[in-house]
Motif scaffolding. Structure first.
Motif, short mmCIF file in Angstrom:
data_model
loop_
_atom_site.label_atom_id
_atom_site.label_comp_id
_atom_site.label_asym_id
_atom_site.label_seq_id
_atom_site.Cartn_x
_atom_site.Cartn_y
_atom_site.Cartn_z
N UNK A 122 52.57 83.45 113.83
CA UNK A 122 51.92 85.21 113.09
C UNK A 122 53.79 84.81 112.73
N UNK A 123 54.29 84.06 112.42
CA UNK A 123 55.67 85.27 112.28
C UNK A 123 56.32 83.81 111.19
N UNK A 124 56.74 84.69 110.25
CA UNK A 124 57.56 84.14 109.50
C UNK A 124 59.09 83.60 109.29
N UNK A 125 59.88 84.36 110.51
CA UNK A 125 60.99 83.35 111.05
C UNK A 125 60.83 82.11 111.54
N UNK A 126 60.04 82.09 112.38
CA UNK A 126 59.56 80.80 112.59
C UNK A 126 59.11 79.72 111.71
N UNK A 127 58.60 80.10 110.52
CA UNK A 127 57.49 79.53 109.59
C UNK A 127 58.61 78.80 109.13
N UNK A 128 59.81 79.83 108.49
CA UNK A 128 61.26 79.44 108.08
C UNK A 128 61.28 78.30 108.77
N UNK A 129 61.88 78.36 110.24
CA UNK A 129 62.56 77.41 110.77
C UNK A 129 61.77 75.71 110.85
N UNK A 130 60.46 76.02 110.36
CA UNK A 130 59.91 75.17 110.23
C UNK A 130 60.10 73.77 109.43
N UNK A 131 60.10 74.95 108.95
CA UNK A 131 60.55 74.34 106.58
C UNK A 131 61.77 73.48 107.07
N UNK A 132 62.79 74.51 107.16
CA UNK A 132 64.08 73.84 107.27
C UNK A 132 64.50 72.80 107.78
N UNK A 133 63.53 72.29 109.22
CA UNK A 133 63.49 71.20 109.67
C UNK A 133 62.33 70.09 108.86
N UNK A 134 62.78 70.51 107.76
CA UNK A 134 61.45 69.45 106.64
C UNK A 134 59.73 69.21 107.96
N UNK A 135 59.31 69.74 108.57
CA UNK A 135 58.05 70.48 108.34
C UNK A 135 56.70 70.45 108.01
N UNK A 136 57.06 71.05 106.78
CA UNK A 136 56.27 71.27 105.40
C UNK A 136 56.62 72.35 104.27
N UNK A 137 55.71 72.95 103.90
CA UNK A 137 56.34 74.59 103.15
C UNK A 137 55.35 75.92 103.64
N UNK A 138 56.24 76.61 103.14
CA UNK A 138 55.48 77.77 103.98
C UNK A 138 55.61 78.90 102.35
N UNK A 139 54.34 79.76 102.99
CA UNK A 139 54.38 81.12 101.39
C UNK A 139 54.44 82.08 101.92
N UNK A 140 55.27 83.03 101.36
CA UNK A 140 56.04 84.24 102.21
C UNK A 140 55.90 85.19 100.91
N UNK A 141 56.51 86.50 101.38
CA UNK A 141 56.41 87.39 100.18
C UNK A 141 58.16 88.07 100.95
#
Length: 289
Positions: A216-235
């Motif tokens: 429920x947090x875009x910043x948290x999603x970015x951290x996950x992507x940064x550590x290679x855990x996947x991709x996300x979509x955001x505006x």
């Protein structure tokens, strides 16, 4: 009309129960109940729908509550210089606005109106829209409502934010469909309007994602992507796009590219509407400067 009774009415409307209002005001439950009973007798009308467990304002109660707030708000302005706003102004703003153009906008507002006390509330668009509709916020900078909004409110757009697939720098795939199908997908909460927009586009195009996490947090999603855990979509607004392009792969999402509209949500008859109008003008000036 008792000031104590009006304070009790406001507290109940904001907390949703007589007990919570009593706690907020430091009074007993019976004292709050007696104050509301006296107010209803004076106005010769019931103010609450007492059919459920929560204390919900009925139509008459909502009208009384809005009139009280408007009179109070107008008093704040009347006490100030006619050319300078004063009193308190409550503004909601979604995350991308808060980390983007909001600071320079409020800096200009404070420079010209130093006696204006600004309260900024962060939240998702639906939550902030509800705050405007319930008179907890004077205005909100949010995504355009996905469904019809309250008849008492208006939405005035001022910019758009394109959606991007955000991938780790080490990701070798660049094709949009392959990325979404093969790489673990970190979904943004579908209850949020941004999440709903993304989900609708995926369904429209029949794209099956490799979903394994929802946040429920875009910043948290970015951290996950940064550590290679996947991709996300955001505006991403222009400023955020430039920042993230240094650390992530950013691929436009959608065909044609998907965008969301950002604007000002308010009640035009709110006594603070002149301040909101100035916020909107400053925002437009900032965007097109």
């Amino acid at each position: 009309m008792s000031i104590k009774a009006l304070r009790a009415l406001k507290a109940i409307a904001e907390t949703g129960s007589f007990a919570a209002a009593a706690d907020q005001l430091g009074l007993t439950l019976s004292a709050v109940s007696l104050q509301i009973k006296a107010l209803e007798q004076q106005l010769n009308t019931a103010l609450f729908d007492r059919s459920g467990r929560n204390a919900k304002l009925n139509h008459n109660g909502q009208q009384v509550f809005e009139q009280i707030l408007n009179l109070y708000n107008q008093l704040s302005y009347d006490l100030g210089d006619s050319e300078h706003f004063s009193g308190q102004y409550s503004l909601g703003a979604i995350h991308s606005v808060q980390i983007g153009p909001l600071a320079p906008i409020l800096a200009n507002l404070h420079k010209d109106h130093p006696n204006l006390q600004i309260r900024v509330r962060r939240g998702q668009s639906a939550e902030l829209a509800n705050g405007v509709e319930k008179n907890r916020l004077d205005a909100a900078l949010i995504t355009e409502p996905l469904t019809h909004y309250a008849s008492s409110c208006t939405f005035i757009p001022y910019t758009e934010e394109p959606f991007y697939i955000v991938a780790n720098q080490g990701t070798t795939l660049s094709d949009e469909t392959k990325l979404l199908h093969e790489v673990p997908f970190i979904r943004f909460d579908k209850r949020a309007w941004a999440g709903a927009i993304i989900d609708d586009e995926l369904m429209r195009r029949g794209i099956q994602v490799n979903e394994w996490m929802e946040l429920d947090s875009m910043e948290a999603a970015l951290r996950m992507v940064e550590y290679g855990l996947g991709i996300t979509i955001m505006p991403l607004n222009k400023q955020r796009l430039q920042q993230l392009a240094k650390s992530f792969q950013l691929i436009p999402f959608g065909s044609p590219p998907l965008k969301r509209t950002i604007g000002v949500y308010q009640k035009p008859n709110n006594s603070r509407a002149p301040v909101t109008k100035l916020v909107y003008e400053l925002m437009m000036k900032h965007i097109f400067s």
